[in-house]
Design an enzyme around this catalytic site. Structure first.
Site, PDB file in Angstrom:
ATOM      1  N   ASN A  11       0.838  -1.327   0.067  1.00  0.00           N
ATOM      2  CA  ASN A  11      -0.041  -0.023   0.052  1.00  0.00           C
ATOM      3  C   ASN A  11       0.843   1.346   0.016  1.00  0.00           C
ATOM      4  O   ASN A  11       0.553   2.325  -0.077  1.00  0.00           O
ATOM      5  CB  ASN A  11      -0.874   0.019   1.128  1.00  0.00           C
ATOM      6  N   TYR A  23      -0.687   9.888   6.242  1.00  0.00           N
ATOM      7  CA  TYR A  23       0.641   9.644   5.440  1.00  0.00           C
ATOM      8  C   TYR A  23       0.984  10.830   4.720  1.00  0.00           C
ATOM      9  O   TYR A  23       2.254  10.715   4.000  1.00  0.00           O
ATOM     10  CB  TYR A  23       0.508   8.588   4.612  1.00  0.00           C
TER      11      TYR A  23
HETATM   12  C1  DQA Z   1       3.105   2.116   8.285  1.00  0.00           C
HETATM   13  C2  DQA Z   1       2.503   1.810   9.399  1.00  0.00           C
HETATM   14  C3  DQA Z   1       1.734   0.531   9.137  1.00  0.00           C
HETATM   15  O1  DQA Z   1       1.059   0.265  10.385  1.00  0.00           O
HETATM   16  C4  DQA Z   1       0.700   0.600   7.995  1.00  0.00           C
HETATM   17  O2  DQA Z   1       0.234  -0.482   7.823  1.00  0.00           O
HETATM   18  C5  DQA Z   1       1.417   1.160   6.725  1.00  0.00           C
HETATM   19  C6  DQA Z   1       2.216   2.440   6.899  1.00  0.00           C
HETATM   20  C7  DQA Z   1       3.423   3.648   8.334  1.00  0.00           C
HETATM   21  O3  DQA Z   1       4.798   3.844   7.622  1.00  0.00           O
HETATM   22  O4  DQA Z   1       3.563   4.402   9.147  1.00  0.00           O
HETATM   23  O5  DQA Z   1       1.323   0.571   5.616  1.00  0.00           O
HETATM   24  O6  DQA Z   1       4.229   1.437   7.846  1.00  0.00           O
END
Ligand code: DQA
Length: 146
Positions: A11, A23
């Site tokens: 993702n 994000y």
């Molecule tokens: C992540 C935090 C994870 O819990 C989440 O599933 C992600 C992004 C982060 O970069 O904050 O995909 O890794």
């Protein structure tokens, strides 16, 4: 030249569009461009990889991890349950810094544990893109014997 792998898991290809309040609005290409510019200054060679597939990430680590001097790894949600990914990092023995854009300790209960963290030499969480830059600076310092 010091060679560092930059690996992003499931993702993270959607950065910029995915939950921007969490994000941010910058994309994975923006992140990679920023790191590439920093790497140039630091005279470090980077190899980028992103996949939504656990097995492709493991295969990449098997293939490239033995030759690399370090790895900056954001495993995404795999952090929280993938013993297979953890074992791949341990098996190859590549010096790894785990990075998360968000502060996983301030979020849902299931995110507060990383099963990958114990086989990493460091962990950065909550610093956004800057976490990757810190990890890169660390590897650069390490290669200079700091
Ligand atoms: C992540 C935090 C994870 O819990 C989440 O599933 C992600 C992004 C982060 O970069 O904050 O995909 O890794």
């Amino acid at each position: 030249m010091t060679k560092i792998l930059v690996v992003n898991g499931p993702n993270l290809n959607l950065l910029g569009r995915r939950e921007p309040e969490m994000y941010g609005t910058r994309t994975l290409d923006d992140l990679n461009d920023k790191l590439e510019a920093l790497a140039k200054d630091l005279r470090v060679e980077l190899m980028f990889f992103q996949s939504n597939s656990e097995s492709d990430i493991i295969d990449f680590i098997h293939r490239e991890g033995l030759e690399a001097d370090g790895m900056i790894l954001n495993p995404g949600a795999l952090s929280h349950y993938s013993y297979a990914l953890r074992d791949a990092v341990a098996a190859v023995g590549v010096d790894t810094i785990e990075v998360h854009l968000s502060n996983i300790y301030s979020r849902e209960e299931f995110r507060r544990q990383s099963v990958v963290a114990p086989v990493c030499s460091g962990h950065l969480s909550g610093f956004g893109f800057y976490g990757y830059a810190m990890a890169l600076s660390y590897f650069s310092d390490l290669s200079e014997g700091a």
